[in-house]
Every structure is written in C-alpha cells, then in structure tokens.
Design a protein around this motif. Structure first.
Motif, short mmCIF file in Angstrom:
data_model
loop_
_atom_site.label_atom_id
_atom_site.label_comp_id
_atom_site.label_asym_id
_atom_site.label_seq_id
_atom_site.Cartn_x
_atom_site.Cartn_y
_atom_site.Cartn_z
N ASN A 184 0.76 -1.46 -0.07
CA ASN A 184 -0.10 0.04 0.05
C ASN A 184 0.87 0.42 -0.01
O ASN A 184 0.71 2.20 0.84
N GLN A 185 1.76 1.36 -0.47
CA GLN A 185 2.76 2.30 -1.02
C GLN A 185 2.54 3.09 -2.16
O GLN A 185 3.00 2.18 -3.46
N LEU A 186 2.51 4.63 -2.48
CA LEU A 186 1.83 5.06 -3.60
C LEU A 186 3.40 4.99 -4.74
O LEU A 186 4.30 5.75 -4.45
N ILE A 187 3.45 4.17 -6.16
CA ILE A 187 4.52 4.26 -6.82
C ILE A 187 4.94 5.81 -7.54
O ILE A 187 6.15 6.30 -6.98
N PHE A 188 3.91 5.59 -8.51
CA PHE A 188 3.58 6.66 -9.24
C PHE A 188 2.13 6.81 -9.85
O PHE A 188 1.74 6.05 -9.51
N THR A 189 1.56 8.12 -10.25
CA THR A 189 0.59 8.12 -10.67
C THR A 189 1.41 8.76 -12.40
O THR A 189 1.47 9.79 -12.34
N ASN A 190 0.01 8.73 -13.85
CA ASN A 190 0.12 9.10 -14.33
C ASN A 190 -0.92 9.43 -15.45
O ASN A 190 -1.89 8.78 -14.71
N SER A 191 -0.87 11.26 -15.58
CA SER A 191 -2.12 11.41 -16.02
C SER A 191 -1.95 11.62 -17.76
O SER A 191 -1.26 12.43 -18.37
#
Length: 419
Positions: free
Chosen positions: A207-214
């Motif tokens: 449950n660790q955020l690695i990346f987001t891409n938009s």
C-alpha cells in the motif's frame, strides 16, 4: 482455431460486475468471482444450498470462492448503497486477492468485526486487499471532486492488473481533478472541468504509492453518455511493459509528455466515430507508442485485454456498424452482421496484435441481439479463454457455425479456443 469448450449459465438477478466480468484463478486453481446481486441468490452451484439476500433496490456486492471443480468454498458480501459494482479483481503470487471499484462519500471496507471507514468529498475509487486466508488486508482510496455536476461521477475505476513484482496498476478516468495519495486532503491535478482525463496509478503490495500518470493532452470524452461507462483496460507483459486499451473519439495527443506530441485519430474519416487506442508504456509509466483503430458506432464498454508470455496482445470488445482494425490496410474491415446477414448489427470481436502493436488477425462472434466479452485469459497450454454475456442467439463458431440460444434472461458463456 479449434473450439474446445463452451459453458453457459443462466444468471437471473446475478451479475458479474457492473464494470464488466470480474473473475480470476489462484495458483491452486480456485476460482474467484466478484459481482453484484439483488434479492435471493443461491451461491452454491452444487446440490447443496447457500442462500443470501441482497438489497432489492441498490443491490449488494459479492466475492465468491469455488474450487477447481466448481464446488462452493466461501462467499463474502458488502451491503451499502454508497458502493458501486466491483470493477475488477486480481490475484498476486501469494494468492492474495485485490478488488478495485468505486464508492461515494463514505464506506467501511473491513468486512470483519473491526472497522476501516474511508471518507471522500464525492466519488472515488478504491483498492481492497484480502489475504489468501480470506481475512481483511488493507484499503487504499483515491478521489475525484466534481462540484459542478452532482450527477456525474468524478472518478471512474476501469481496470486493474498486477505485475511480476506484485505491484498493482489501476487505470481509469477523472473530471475535473483527482487526489491519489492518502489521506485525502489536497486537491491536485486540476484540469478543465469540461474534459475527461485518463489516469494510471501504481501501488506496491504493502500500500505505498509508486507513481501516478495522467494523460492530459486532449479530451478523452466520447460524449456525455460515455462518461458513465468504464472505457479502459490494462495489462502488463512479462518484461513489465504496460499496455492500456481505451475507447475514445476524435483527436488525442497520446504522449503524456506535453513537450512531445503523438496525435492520432479514432477514425480516418470522421471526428465523432469512436475508436480504440492501444497505448504502450515502460514499467515507470513513460510513453513508448500508440496504435489506434475504428470501432464503428459507439458501444460504451471497456475492452478486455491480456498479453502472452512472448509479448503478443489479445483484445476482445463489442462493436456496431463496422470495425477497421488497421488504418493502413483497408482489407482488415469487418461489418457487423456481415458473417451472418440475417443477424443484427451488434457483434463482438477478439483480435491479436504483436508486441510492436501491429495487427495480426481478428475473429468475430455474430449474434441477433447482443453479446459482450468481459474477460480474457491465456492458459499455459496456449489456449485462449473467453468469458462473457450473450442474449438470444449467437454463432460461436469460426470456420463452421456453432449457434447457441440463451434462456429468457442473458446468459454467461465460457469459450476455450486452441490457438
């Protein structure tokens, strides 16, 4: 292409996921099925009975365990009007189950005697981890905030997959801005409120955020009707390359890097005819390339997508009028109902693309009402497994006819094809 197996099940008030079929198989070959139901349903497919009652107005969500022979093992349900039908389930290498879906305002994701209540401004998505022994793991929520239109969900969860490192990847859309990092406190990624954007979210197994891409360069909305549907699918290849399939219309710049454009079209002849984009990204979410093709008049359902171990890509989707699989090779055009002239103009296709996103071949399922592929799997014996719905009469044959008729309600089909 040899047809090896067909199975049909009458579903009545039972449905496999509002966003499409949600099913998976563990390493011990147990079958996991998620979906929604209303009223009284017997979840035991054998001679024994396991009746549960779902909300007759809103419906409830279920997670069903069957062994490799289809015998009942367990079922869990979530009952609350704030939770939407489950979009997707996936299973990691330890047989932990991950559920992705949508909810509104507030929901307690822990089905045990303890509580894990999460609250968001309006509508959002969630990831839920259930451990291999059926106990609760954790939840992660991400939210949209569309204050301009209370009837329009501001974030959609379309699909989810798990890579070889057991990281979880989620794809969907949001309008006009979204928050992906818990706790939900700041509003980031603010965009034009009239435009729909596509996001890619990657979380670790703990449950660790690695990346987001938009994907921000262009309007991904087909029309107002399409905003309510799940339009994206995601998978990863054996080298962790990310593949996204997405319905769209018009002109899109598919490269998330605003300094480098890759503008493509849904149709070579019309700016409003829907198309499908197959987008390829590296394991870090950086852009590689996109291929697009036309899918005729809009039928707003997400495509099903899977890759093989050698990088081949299989896609299943429903189309109207015609589908143009390769803009550069006009011979690869299929017209709905063309294989059986007495049938209506709503058909389903599955196709194969190469690792470089070039078209290889396609096959059509033609019916006289509607049918939809909701899931694809590829077995270790190189057999393609298709799961879906059909209503009325469908020809499941390819070289020769193999026609089946559903019951009064829509039925589920399972088709196994030797590639």
């Amino acid at each position: 292409f040899d047809l090896l197996f067909l199975l049909f099940v009458s579903i009545g008030v039972l449905g496999c996921g509002g966003g499409g079929g949600a099913s998976s198989v563990t390493s011990t070959n147990d079958i996991i099925i998620a979906g929604s139901f209303q009223g009284i349903v017997d979840f035991d497919p054998g001679i024994a009975q396991h009746f549960l009652t779902g909300d007759t107005l809103y419906g409830d969500e279920f997670l069903l365990w069957l062994d490799h022979n289809g015998n009942f093992l367990d079922v869990k349900i979530w009952s609350h009007p704030n939770i939407a039908p489950i979009s997707k389930i996936s299973i990691d290498s330890y047989n932990n189950i991950f559920i992705a879906g949508e909810f509104f305002y507030s929901f307690d994701f822990d089905f045990s005697s303890t509580s894990d209540n999460k609250t968001i401004p309006f509508s959002g998505g969630y990831l839920l981890k259930i451990l291999f022994d059926g106990t609760y793991g954790w939840s992660h929520v991400f939210a949209g905030n569309n204050s301009l239109d209370s009837q329009q969900p501001s974030l959609k969860v379309d699909d989810m997959t798990i890579n070889k490192n057991d990281d979880i990847l989620v794809v969907g859309s949001y309008i006009p801005h979204a928050i992906f990092q818990e706790p939900i406190s700041n509003q980031i990624n603010k965009k034009n409120p009239e435009e729909n954007r596509v996001y890619l979210l990657k979380l670790s197994n703990d449950n660790q955020l690695i990346f987001t891409n938009s994907f921000e360069n262009g309007n991904w909305t087909i029309n107002d009707t399409a905003k309510s549907y799940h339009l994206s699918s995601i998978t990863v290849s054996s080298d962790d390359t990310i593949i996204i399939a997405r319905m769209f219309a018009g002109q899109i710049d598919f490269n998330p890097d605003s300094t480098i454009q890759d503008i493509q079209y849904s149709s070579p002849t019309s700016s409003i005819t829907p198309g499908m984009a197959i987008i390829k990204l590296d394991p870090y979410g950086d852009y590689i390339k996109t291929t697009t093709f036309e899918v005729g008049s809009a039928y707003y359902r997400r495509p099903s997508l899977i890759t093989s171990y050698d990088g081949k890509i299989f896609i299943g989707a429903t189309f109207q009028d015609k589908v143009v699989f390769d803009f550069h090779t006009p011979a690869y055009i299929y017209t709905a109902g063309a294989l059986h002239s007495d049938l209506a103009d709503l058909d389903t296709f599955w196709m194969q693309m190469e690792y470089d996103l070039s078209f290889r071949y396609a096959r059509i399922l033609s019916g006289n009402n509607w049918q939809q592929i909701t899931g694809l799997q590829l077995s270790s014996q190189n057999k393609l497994i298709l799961l879906g719905f059909f209503w009325s009469t469908v020809d499941f044959g390819y070289e020769t006819s193999n026609i089946y008729t559903s019951s009064q309600n829509a039925d589920i089909f399972l088709q196994i094809i030797d590639l």
